[in-house]
Scaffold this motif. Sequence first.
Motif, PDB file in Angstrom:
ATOM      1  N   SER A 137       8.358   4.588  -6.901  1.00  0.00           N
ATOM      2  CA  SER A 137       9.207   4.892  -5.741  1.00  0.00           C
ATOM      3  C   SER A 137       8.553   5.948  -4.838  1.00  0.00           C
ATOM      4  N   LEU A 138       7.916   6.954  -5.435  1.00  0.00           N
ATOM      5  CA  LEU A 138       7.246   7.997  -4.653  1.00  0.00           C
ATOM      6  C   LEU A 138       6.045   7.447  -3.891  1.00  0.00           C
ATOM      7  N   LYS A 140       7.352   5.603  -0.983  1.00  0.00           N
ATOM      8  CA  LYS A 140       7.881   6.513   0.020  1.00  0.00           C
ATOM      9  C   LYS A 140       6.754   7.159   0.844  1.00  0.00           C
ATOM     10  N   PHE A 147       9.249   4.012 -12.782  1.00  0.00           N
ATOM     11  CA  PHE A 147      10.017   3.733 -11.572  1.00  0.00           C
ATOM     12  C   PHE A 147       9.912   4.881 -10.552  1.00  0.00           C
ATOM     13  N   GLU A 148      10.023   6.139 -11.007  1.00  0.00           N
ATOM     14  CA  GLU A 148       9.977   7.279 -10.074  1.00  0.00           C
ATOM     15  C   GLU A 148       8.610   7.374  -9.384  1.00  0.00           C
ATOM     16  N   GLN A 149       7.531   7.145 -10.151  1.00  0.00           N
ATOM     17  CA  GLN A 149       6.206   7.224  -9.550  1.00  0.00           C
ATOM     18  C   GLN A 149       5.987   6.099  -8.540  1.00  0.00           C
ATOM     19  N   THR A 204      10.204  -1.211  -3.272  1.00  0.00           N
ATOM     20  CA  THR A 204       9.917  -0.708  -4.617  1.00  0.00           C
ATOM     21  C   THR A 204       9.987  -1.852  -5.642  1.00  0.00           C
TER      22      THR A 204
END
Length: 417
Positions: free
Chosen positions: A53-54, A57, A49-51, A33
């Motif tokens: 990270s997704l 993943k 950051f969340e997008q 990431t």
Amino acid sequence: ELHAMDIAFITAKQKLLKADASGVSLHDHLSMTLSKIIAEDPQDALAMFEQISLAVKQQHVVPRKEYLPTMPEPAPASLVAKRDVLRAKPELPEDADFPNVVEENAFFEQAGHSLLRDESYLLRAAMAKLTAEKALKTIRFFGKILGTEADYYVLEGAYAEDPEAEEGAPAPDPKAVPQEESGSGCNKFKYWVCNELGEAWVELPAAQPAAIVASRAIKKHFTGKLDAPVVVHPPFPGSERDYLRAQIARILHSTYVAPGGMFSFDEDSDAEPKPIAPTEEWEAPAPEDMLDPAAWVHYYSTILKVGRVSKPPKEEEEEGEELEWFCDGCEGDILTTHRYDCPDCLEDEFCFCESCFCDEAKVHQHTLLKVLRSRAHASSERGRAEAAAALAGDGAGGSGEVDESLFEEEGDEDDDN
């Protein structure tokens, strides 16, 4: 010794390096990431950051095996054969008598005994293919015979022209009852069988009298394998293909019926036996009258106990040879249909007429036999051997008694099935 801080660091690192079912650890995910953020350099990395990270993943997701695209397995050979039969469009001979199998199956379906509808379409296609390949004159669906391992589909038909006999075929046993010629008796029709519609049809051999006689004395389930041995007692002369052919002959001649008076013999024909033809101006009886079993008759002749529809041919005298028999008592011609022979004196042609037998039987040293067969048979080596074998071990002293059964013709009665 490790300090408490070192132990805590090692424990935390182990947790970060522990991989999940997909094989990815938290340490790997955070590293990838951060690498993606540095490489793409978004304007607001914290908000994205969340997008990010997704997205990282999803790259690690391993799809389940059942969702992976696989090559389809090849279709079974039987299914491919059925497909090819349905797609084929054989050209039937112009004079071929080809039945409407689908329509006939519909009639049986109303009675509760029929093939599946899809099966009837496939059967018609398979019959058309065989008719075109063999140039058959007639063909019909005889029936389906169930077996312990496979079933038999049976077709009945006749060639427009009988094919030539195969070279190297085994010679018939001269001691056995001869089989009937092709196109007559139990061999009036040819029969083909297969286990699955779409497979190649196998022609059954001619019906043998010995096999028909033996089939009456046994009870045996079919296996569905033509080459399977028939292990029974009393022994059966042949494999399952011979047993199947014998039972087909018995079924045909025992169950093929027609209303009485519908058919009659063609008296104008010179053929022997007389052919059967539809009766002119025949009127069908009322349906209630057909409930009486006496209103029905067998279309084909019943099979004799010898295993044939007709009696076996008798031995004929050689052409141009006319045998004359003389009495060794009165030295006159024997004009009756029988005479009295001495099997021990056959080398000297020692025989008597009926009038001399009454006197000679009392004083002759050997037993005299009453001969009722043809002259050619009695004078042949086979006839002499039969007479000698019949009295083997009886001794030389003659009693004057006559064993008439040794030379009588076998009385063949109708099949009681």
